[in-house]
Design an enzyme around this catalytic site. Structure first.
Site, PDB file in Angstrom:
ATOM      1  N   LYS A 114     125.192  58.701 144.657  1.00 32.44           N
ATOM      2  CA  LYS A 114     124.267  59.125 145.613  1.00 32.44           C
ATOM      3  C   LYS A 114     123.318  60.250 145.098  1.00 32.44           C
ATOM      4  CE  LYS A 114     125.915  59.745 149.732  1.00 32.44           C
ATOM      5  NZ  LYS A 114     126.327  59.771 150.906  1.00 32.44           N
ATOM      6  N   LYS A 126     133.761  65.717 147.431  1.00 31.85           N
ATOM      7  CA  LYS A 126     133.851  65.592 148.812  1.00 31.85           C
ATOM      8  C   LYS A 126     135.415  66.158 149.416  1.00 31.85           C
ATOM      9  CE  LYS A 126     132.064  63.228 152.437  1.00 31.85           C
ATOM     10  NZ  LYS A 126     130.591  62.797 152.253  1.00 31.85           N
ATOM     11  N   ASP A 166     129.717  66.805 157.350  1.00 26.71           N
ATOM     12  CA  ASP A 166     130.004  65.313 157.577  1.00 26.71           C
ATOM     13  C   ASP A 166     130.459  65.000 158.885  1.00 26.71           C
ATOM     14  OD1 ASP A 166     129.788  62.865 155.142  1.00 26.71           O
ATOM     15  OD2 ASP A 166     131.823  62.444 156.614  1.00 26.71           O
ATOM     16  N   THR A 210     119.266  63.188 156.987  1.00 24.60           N
ATOM     17  CA  THR A 210     120.007  61.858 156.570  1.00 24.60           C
ATOM     18  C   THR A 210     119.154  60.614 157.510  1.00 24.60           C
ATOM     19  OG1 THR A 210     121.692  63.273 156.487  1.00 24.60           O
ATOM     20  CG2 THR A 210     122.214  60.663 156.541  1.00 24.60           C
TER      21      THR A 210
HETATM   22  N1  GLU Z   1     128.095  64.333 154.152  1.00 26.03           N
HETATM   23  C1  GLU Z   1     126.612  63.980 153.814  1.00 26.03           C
HETATM   24  C2  GLU Z   1     126.855  62.806 152.738  1.00 26.03           C
HETATM   25  O1  GLU Z   1     127.582  61.859 152.872  1.00 26.03           O
HETATM   26  C3  GLU Z   1     125.997  65.148 153.011  1.00 26.03           C
HETATM   27  C4  GLU Z   1     126.649  65.826 151.884  1.00 26.03           C
HETATM   28  C5  GLU Z   1     125.985  67.292 151.571  1.00 26.03           C
HETATM   29  O2  GLU Z   1     124.837  67.669 152.131  1.00 26.03           O
HETATM   30  O3  GLU Z   1     126.379  67.909 150.949  1.00 26.03           O
HETATM   31  O4  GLU Z   1     126.022  62.684 151.676  1.00 26.03           O
END
Ligand code: GLU
Length: 448
Positions: A114, A126, A166, A210
Site C-alpha cells: 500500500k 503496524k 487505525d 482514507t
Molecule cells: N491505519 C491506516 C492504514 O491502514 C493508516 C496508517 C497511517 O496513516 O500510517 O493504512
C-alpha cells in the site's frame, strides 16, 4: 504455478502455521506475483520472497495500567516493523480485542505494498494492542496510551518508525501517545506520529483522507467504465472514521450511502447519509464509545436490522469499510445475486481469498483495499513532510495532492495489469506495481 513461489509459500505456511490472517494475505499477494517472478531469476537467487515475507522485526511487550476501580490490568502491545526498503516503517496502531500477532503481520505485510503504491517514501509496519477501548473512560484511555508509549517510544522515531491510527486509535489516542513520547524523549519530535491534532502538527484533510481517497479511487474506476458517481446507491459497512469520509465525499459528489453497520447490526436509510446533521452524527456515535449503530436508527427514524449484515440488499456499489474477512462466500454470493457491478474494498482485507476470487470470476469490477484505502497513509506521509519543513499546508493543497495520488494509484494499477496481459485486473495490477518498487530497492541494498 511457479515453482519458486510454491516453495516460498510452503516455507511461510510451515513457519507461521498458527497465523491464518497473515497466511491469507501472503498467499493472495504471492500468487498474483507469479507472472513477474517468471521474468526475474534474480529474485530467487537473492531469496527475495523469503525476505519479503519475514518481518525485519516484531516487538511484543507488556502493557500494565490501572483502571478506574484501582485494579491492575495487563494487555499485550506489539509493533511489527515489516519492511524498510523504501522508507521508515509506517503504519497505524490498532486497539481492539481481536488484535494478535497474525492480524498485525497481515496488516504490516499489506502496508508494505500500500505504502509503495502511494509513491511516497514510507516502509511498512503496524502495531497495536488487544486493549478494547469500548466502554473505557477517558482517564483509562489516557493511562493505557501512556503505558503503551512508555515501552513503544524506544522503538520509534521520525526517521525510524512512524505510527498512526487505525481501528480504536483516533485523534484523542494519538494526542495522549504523543504527549507521553514527548515527555520521555524530552524533544519536540512531532514527525514521530501522524494523525495528530491541528494545534500540534497534524495535517488538514488527514481525518477525511482514507474515505475521501477511497471515493477518488472509485471515481477513477467509474471513469474507466464510462460511468459516473452521480445518483449511485452505495452500501457500506462500519460507521467509524473511514465510513464517515466515504459518506461525506459520496454525498458531496451526488451519490448516497444508504447503510451503516456495527457489531449490533445495520441501519438502512433510503434517503441516504447525506445531510450534514447525519454525517456529523456519525462522529458522535463513534465518540460515544458505545459501539452501536442502532443509535442512528433511533435518532433519524430509519430501519434497524439487529445482528444482520447489509449485503443482502441491492446497491450499485458495495464498499465494505469495517473489518478483515467480513465478506465470505455467503456475502459475496448475495452481492453478486443483487446485480452489484462495483465491489470496492475499503477496510483492510475485508474479503476472504475465496470470496475475492469468486467476485472477480463473476465479472464484478473489484478494487483492492491496498490501493483504495491508501489515501489515509498517503496524507500521513504528507503530514510527515509538513512536520519536517515546519510548515502546514492549506486544505486545498493537501486535498489536491491526495486526488493526484489516488489518480496515480489507479492508473499505475490499471497500466501494470494491462502490461502483463491481465486486462482490467486492479487486484493483480496493484500488487505488482507496489511490489516492483520494493523489489528494486531491496535488490539495490544487497542481502539485508
Ligand atoms: N491505519 C491506516 C492504514 O491502514 C493508516 C496508517 C497511517 O496513516 O500510517 O493504512
Amino acid at each position: 504455478m511457479n515453482a519458486y513461489i510454491e516453495e516460498v509459500l510452503e516455507k511461510v505456511r510451515k513457519r507461521n502455521a498458527n497465523e491464518p490472517e497473515f497466511l491469507q494475505t501472503v498467499e493472495e499477494v504471492l500468487r498474483s506475483l507469479e507472472v513477474v517472478v517468471e521474468k526475474h531469476p534474480e529474485y530467487q537467487n537473492t531469496a527475495l520472497f523469503e525476505r519479503l515475507t519475514e518481518p525485519e522485526r516484531a516487538i511484543q511487550f507488556r502493557v500494565s495500567w490501572v483502571d478506574d476501580n484501582g485494579n491492575v490490568q495487563v494487555n499485550r502491545g506489539y509493533r511489527v516493523q515489516f519492511n524498510s526498503a523504501i522508507g521508515p516503517y509506517k503504519g497505524g496502531l490498532r486497539f481492539a480485542s481481536h488484535v494478535n500477532l497474525s492480524v498485525l503481520k497481515f496488516l504490516g505485510f499489506e502496508q508494505i505494498f500500500k505504502n509503495s503504491l502511494t509513491s511516497l517514501p514510507i516502509g511498512g509496519g503496524k502495531g497495536g494492542s488487544d486493549f478494547d477501548p469500548n466502554g473505557k473512560s477517558d482517564g483509562e484511555i489516557m493511562r493505557f496510551c501512556q503505558a503503551f508509549m512508555t515501552e513503544l517510544y524506544r522503538h520509534i522515531g521520525p526517521n525510524i518508525d512512524v505510527p498512526a491510527g487505525d481501528i480504536g486509535v483516533g485523534g484523542r489516542e494519538i494526542g495522549y501517545l504523543f504527549g507521553q513520547y514527548k515527555r520521555i524523549v524530552g524533544a519536540y519530535e512531532n514527525g514521530v506520529l501522524t494523525g495528530k491534532g491541528l494545534s500540534y502538527g497534524g495535517s488538514l484533510i488527514r481525518p477525511e483522507a482514507t474515505g475521501f481517497g477511497a471515493v477518488y479511487y472509485l471515481n477513477e474506476v467509474l471513469k474507466h467504465e464510462n460511468d459516473t458517481i452521480e445518483g449511485k446507491i452505495i452500501g457500506i459497512s462500519g460507521f467509524g472514521n473511514v465510513s464517515w469520509g466515504v459518506a461525506k465525499k459520496a454525498a458531496e459528489l451526488g451519490a448516497k450511502v444508504v447503510t451503516l453497520a456495527g457489531p449490533d447490526g445495520y441501519i438502512y436509510d433510503p434517503d441516504g447519509v447525506v445531510t450534514e446533521e447525519k454525517i456529523n452524527y456519525m462522529l458522535e456515535m463513534r465518540a460515544s464509545g458505545r459501539n452501536r449503530v442502532q443509535d442512528y436508527a433511533d435518532k433519524f427514524g430509519v430501519e434497524f436490522f439487529p445482528k444482520q449484515k447489509p449485503w443482502g440488499r441491492k446497491f450499485d456499489i458495495c464498499m465494505p469499510c469495517a473489518y478483515q474477512n467480513e465478506i465470505g462466500m455467503p456475502e459475496a454470493e448475495a452481492i453478486r445475486n443483487n446485480g452489484t457491478k462495483y465491489y470496492i474494498e475499503v477496510a483492510n482485507m475485508p474479503t476472504t481469498n475465496e470470496a475475492l476470487a469468486y467476485l472477480m470470476n463473476e465479472g464484478l469490477i473489484v478494487a483492492p483495499s491496498k490501493a483504495v484505502n491508501a489515501g489515509g497513509v498517503a496524507v500521513s506521509s504528507l503530514e510527515m513532510s509538513q512536520n519536517s519543513e515546519r510548515l502546514s499546508w492549506s486544505r486545498e493543497e493537501v486535498d489536491e495532492k491526495l486526488k493526484t495520488i489516488m489518480y496515480n494509484i489507479h492508473k499505475v494499477s490499471a497500466d501494470t495489469a494491462e502490461q502483463y496481459g491481465l486486462g482490467y485486473n486492479l487486484v493483480a495490477g496493484g500488487n505488482i506495481a507496489g511490489f516492483m518498487k520494493i523489489a528494486d530497492a531491496m535488490l539495490a541494498q544487497g542481502i539485508v
